[in-house]
Design a protein around this motif. Structure first.
Motif, PDB file in Angstrom:
ATOM      1  N   LYS A 245       0.818  -1.216   0.000  1.00  0.00           N
ATOM      2  CA  LYS A 245       0.000   0.000   0.000  1.00  0.00           C
ATOM      3  C   LYS A 245       0.847   1.260   0.000  1.00  0.00           C
ATOM      4  O   LYS A 245       0.512   2.249  -0.674  1.00  0.00           O
ATOM      5  CB  LYS A 245      -0.937  -0.009   1.210  1.00  0.00           C
TER       6      LYS A 245
ATOM      7  N   SER B 292      -6.370  -3.000   0.263  1.00  0.00           N
ATOM      8  CA  SER B 292      -7.197  -2.510   1.367  1.00  0.00           C
ATOM      9  C   SER B 292      -6.345  -2.044   2.541  1.00  0.00           C
ATOM     10  O   SER B 292      -5.253  -2.568   2.786  1.00  0.00           O
ATOM     11  CB  SER B 292      -8.147  -3.612   1.832  1.00  0.00           C
TER      12      SER B 292
ATOM     13  N   LEU C  56     -10.056  -5.435   7.705  1.00  0.00           N
ATOM     14  CA  LEU C  56      -9.700  -4.617   6.539  1.00  0.00           C
ATOM     15  C   LEU C  56     -10.884  -3.810   6.047  1.00  0.00           C
ATOM     16  O   LEU C  56     -12.054  -4.192   6.242  1.00  0.00           O
ATOM     17  CB  LEU C  56      -9.260  -5.537   5.381  1.00  0.00           C
ATOM     18  N   ASP C  57     -10.567  -2.730   5.358  1.00  0.00           N
ATOM     19  CA  ASP C  57     -11.591  -2.058   4.568  1.00  0.00           C
ATOM     20  C   ASP C  57     -11.973  -2.961   3.400  1.00  0.00           C
ATOM     21  O   ASP C  57     -11.095  -3.596   2.802  1.00  0.00           O
ATOM     22  CB  ASP C  57     -11.063  -0.728   4.016  1.00  0.00           C
TER      23      ASP C  57
ATOM     24  N   SER D 148     -12.704  -4.072  -0.350  1.00  0.00           N
ATOM     25  CA  SER D 148     -12.187  -3.582  -1.618  1.00  0.00           C
ATOM     26  C   SER D 148     -13.336  -2.981  -2.415  1.00  0.00           C
ATOM     27  O   SER D 148     -14.409  -3.578  -2.521  1.00  0.00           O
ATOM     28  CB  SER D 148     -11.540  -4.714  -2.407  1.00  0.00           C
TER      29      SER D 148
ATOM     30  N   GLY E  45      -8.617  -2.610  -6.804  1.00  0.00           N
ATOM     31  CA  GLY E  45      -8.209  -3.391  -5.645  1.00  0.00           C
ATOM     32  C   GLY E  45      -7.672  -4.767  -6.033  1.00  0.00           C
ATOM     33  O   GLY E  45      -8.166  -5.392  -6.973  1.00  0.00           O
TER      34      GLY E  45
ATOM     35  N   VAL F 170      -6.850  -8.313  -3.893  1.00  0.00           N
ATOM     36  CA  VAL F 170      -7.042  -8.933  -2.578  1.00  0.00           C
ATOM     37  C   VAL F 170      -6.328 -10.279  -2.514  1.00  0.00           C
ATOM     38  O   VAL F 170      -5.833 -10.791  -3.516  1.00  0.00           O
ATOM     39  CB  VAL F 170      -8.545  -9.112  -2.263  1.00  0.00           C
TER      40      VAL F 170
END
Length: 529
Positions: free
Chosen positions: A118, A126, A146-147, A149, A331, A333
Motif C-alpha cells: 500500500k 485494502s 480490513l476495509d 475492496s 483493488g 485482494v
C-alpha cells in the motif's frame, strides 16, 4: 463514545444468501469432498469468539457503532466475514483456518505485505484497520480487519468487456506488476514487521534480514511446507530462510524436498505412475542439489534471479475493477503467501490473459469459430501484456527456450517430489544434461544419464503425461480439484456416483496390466489411512 453490549443474539448471520446460526460461521460449508471429507472439514473447522470480534470491530475509530450483520464469505484457507455496523460502515474480518495457515507466521507476514504494498507501490490494496497474529486474545483466533475492496470482481464483468477494454486492463495490470517488481529487496523470504515478529523470531534475530527500519525478511512458510499444514513450522526452520543468495535458496529448497521424504513420506494426492521409492526421491534431489549452484551462474538467472514481491494468485476473483470504468483496477485482494522470490520463479501469466468464450460440448461450426476467436484474443492479450512489461522496463521471463524452462521448473519443483513424484524433477535434470553444452557453463554437468536411462525416462514421462491428461479430464467431468473438492452448486450425490463409475472403469482398465492394489495407487483421489 457508545458502550458496546454483548448481544450477539441481536446480530444477523448469513451465508450463501441464507440466515445461519453462529456455529455455521466456524464450519466449512463452501463445497464437499469426494474423499477424506471428515478430515477435510475438521481441518477447516475454526471456532472463535464472534462476540469479542464484533466488539473489536465496533470499537474501531472508523466504525464506532455496534455490528448488526455478519455475512460469511469462505475460502479454502480462511473465513472472510463481511461485517456491517448499525451506522452502515462495513469491514472485512479475515479469520485463518488455524489447522491450515501457519500459526503466527501467515497472519504476521500477510499484514506486513499489505502495508508494504500500500505504501511502497501504486498497487491498490485494502487498509488494515486492526490485526492480531497471536490467537491468545479475546477472540481466541488470529484475525485481520480490513476495509472492503471497492468495485466489482473482474470475474463478474470480464465477459461483458469489449476486447479493446480488456487490452487496456491488461496494460494497466502489467504496469502495476512492473512497479511492484521494481522494489528492491536484500534477499529472499517472507516479509514481516521488525517490531511484530512471531515469537520464535523474536528470540532468534539471526533468522531475519533487515529491509529498512520497519520491515525485515524472515522464514518463508507456504502451503507445501513439510509435514502438512498443521505441523510445527520450527521443525524445518533450518531450511525456511531467509536467504541472501540464490545459491542458498536453491540449497534449502532441495533440502525441504529431502526433509519431506525422510520425515513425512508423501502427500495424499493421487500418485502418478513411476512415483518413485524414497531412495529414488532422495537420489534425484541430490542430483538437483549438485547442479543448482552451477545454474545460478547462467546469464538468464543473473538477469532474472533478483528478489521480487509478486501476488501469489492473480485470478479474476482477486482483482476488483471500478464500477464506472472497468478498465481501472481498484483493488487486489488475497495476499496470503505472497513471498519475495527470484523473479524467474515469482512472475507468471495472470489467469485472465487466457479467459475467453466457453464453447459448449460438441464439434459444431460455432464451437470451432468460438475456439478460433478465443485463441486469437488470447494471443493478442499475451502480446499486449509482454509489450507493457517491456515498456515498464521489466523484461518478460515467460516465453522461454526449453533449457530455461527446465531451469525454472527445477527450482520450483524440487520441494514437491513428495506430492508429484520424481518424474518432473528428473525430466528437468535429463533436459539440462542433454542441453548442457548450449548453456555455456564453465564446469561439466555433475551427473550423467546413459542413453538407456534417457530412453527409459522418456517412456515413463510419456506415460506420466497421459496420466496427467486423464486426471485433468476427470477433474473437468467431476468439477473437482486434486483434493476431491466439489464446489457448491454442483450436485454432490451425482458427482459421487460419477466418481464411482469413473473409478471402477479406471481400475478395470488398469488391472489388465497390473495388480489391483497398484492400480488403486494410480487413481486421482486417495483415501487417508
Amino acid at each position: 463514545m457508545f458502550r458496546y453490549r454483548t448481544l450477539v443474539r441481536s446480530i444477523s448471520f448469513y451465508a450463501q444468501g441464507n440466515q445461519v446460526n453462529i456455529d455455521h460461521l466456524y464450519r466449512y460449508n463452501t463445497g464437499r469432498f469426494l474423499v477424506n471429507e471428515e478430515y477435510e472439514l475438521a481441518k477447516r473447522y475454526s471456532p472463535f469468539d464472534i462476540d469479542a470480534l464484533c466488539r473489536i470491530v465496533a470499537s474501531l475509530p472508523s466504525v464506532n457503532s455496534p455490528v448488526c450483520q455478519v455475512v460469511k464469505k469462505e475460502g479454502g484457507y480462511n473465513k472472510a466475514l463481511l461485517m456491517t455496523a448499525e451506522n452502515g460502515r462495513m469491514v472485512i474480518a479475515k479469520v485463518p483456518c488455524r489447522n491450515i495457515v501457519p500459526r503466527q507466521y501467515g497472519t504476521a507476514s500477510e499484514v506486513a505485505v499489505l502495508r508494504f504494498v500500500k505504501y511502497h507501490s501504486p498497487t491498490p490494496v485494502s487498509e488494515v484497520l486492526a490485526w492480531s497474529a497471536n490467537g491468545d486474545n479475546p477472540t481466541r483466533t488470529e484475525y485481520i480487519i480490513l476495509d472492503p475492496s471497492p468495485g466489482l470482481q473482474l470475474s463478474e464483468v470480464w465477459d461483458d468487456l469489449e476486447e479493446p477494454q480488456k487490452s487496456i486492463l491488461v496494460r494497466k495490470f502489467a504496469e502495476l506488476e512492473s512497479n511492484l517488481a521494481a522494489v528492491a529487496f536484500p534477499g529472499y523470504g517472507s516479509l514481516y514487521f521488525r517490531n511484530a515478529l512471531p515469537a520464535a523470531l523474536q528470540e532468534s534475530k539471526h533468522r531475519i534480514i533487515d529491509v529498512d527500519e520497519t520491515y525485515c525478511l524472515g522464514p518463508m512458510y507456504h502451503g507445501s511446507w513439510p509435514g502438512g499444514f498443521a505441523a510445527d513450522p520450527e521443525h524445518y526452520a533450518q531450511f525456511s530462510g531467509p536467504w541472501k543468495s540464490l545459491t542458498a535458496l536453491a540449497h534449502d529448497f532441495v533440502n525441504q524436498g529431502i526433509f519431506q521424504i525422510e520425515h513425512y513420506k508423501s502427500s495424499y494426492a493421487g500418485r502418478g505412475p513411476h512415483f518413485g521409492t524414497p531412495e529414488e526421491h532422495i537420489g534425484t534431489l541430490h542430483k538437483a542439489k549438485e547442479v543448482m549452484p552451477l545454474l545460478t551462474e547462467l546469464p538468464a538467472l543473473e538477469r532474472h534471479g533478483g528478489p521480487v514481491l509478486c501476488h501469489p494468485d492473480f485470478h479474476p476473483g482477486n482483482i476488483f475493477v471500478c464500477r464506472q470504468d472497468p478498465t481501472r483496477v481498484d483493488g487486489i485482494v488475497d495476499w496470503q503467501y505472497a513471498n519475495i522470490l527470484p523473479r524467474f520463479m515469482n512472475v507468471r501469466w495472470p489467469l485472465f490473459l487466457t479467459m475467453g468464450c466457453d464453447a459448449e460440448d460438441g464439434v459444431g461450426q460455432e464451437d470451432a469459430m468460438c475456439e478460433a476467436q478465443r485463441r486469437h484474443e488470447e494471443a493478442m492479450r499475451i502480446k499486449c501484456y509482454e509489450a507493457a512489461l517491456v515498456k515498464s522496463h521489466m523484461e518478460p521471463y515467460l516465453d522461454l527456450p526449453e533449457p530455461d524452462v527446465a531451469v525454472r521448473k527445477l527450482f520450483t519443483l524440487c520441494t514437491d517430489t513428495y506430492r508429484d513424484g520424481i518424474l518432473p524433477v528428473r525430466d528437468c535434470l535429463v533436459k539440462l544434461f542433454q542441453y548442457w553444452k548450449q548453456l555455456g557453463l564453465s564446469k561439466e554437468c555433475p551427473y550423467h544419464f546413459s542413453a538407456a536411462e534417457i530412453a527409459q525416462h522418456e517412456g515413463q514421462w510419456t506415460e506420466y503425461q497421459d496420466w496427467l491428461t486423464l486426471r485433468e479430464s476427470t477433474h473437468e467431468l467431476l468439477k473437482s480439484n486434486d483434493g476431491g473438492w466439489i464446489p457448491p452448486g454442483v450436485d454432490f450425490e451425482e458427482a459421487k456416483n460419477r466418481h464411482q463409475m469413473l473409478y471402477e472403469h479406471f481400475i478395470r482398465t488398469k488391472t489388465k496390466d497390473m495388480p489391483e492394489k497398484e492400480a488403486r495407487k494410480l487413481w486421482f483421489f486417495r483415501e487417508r489411512g
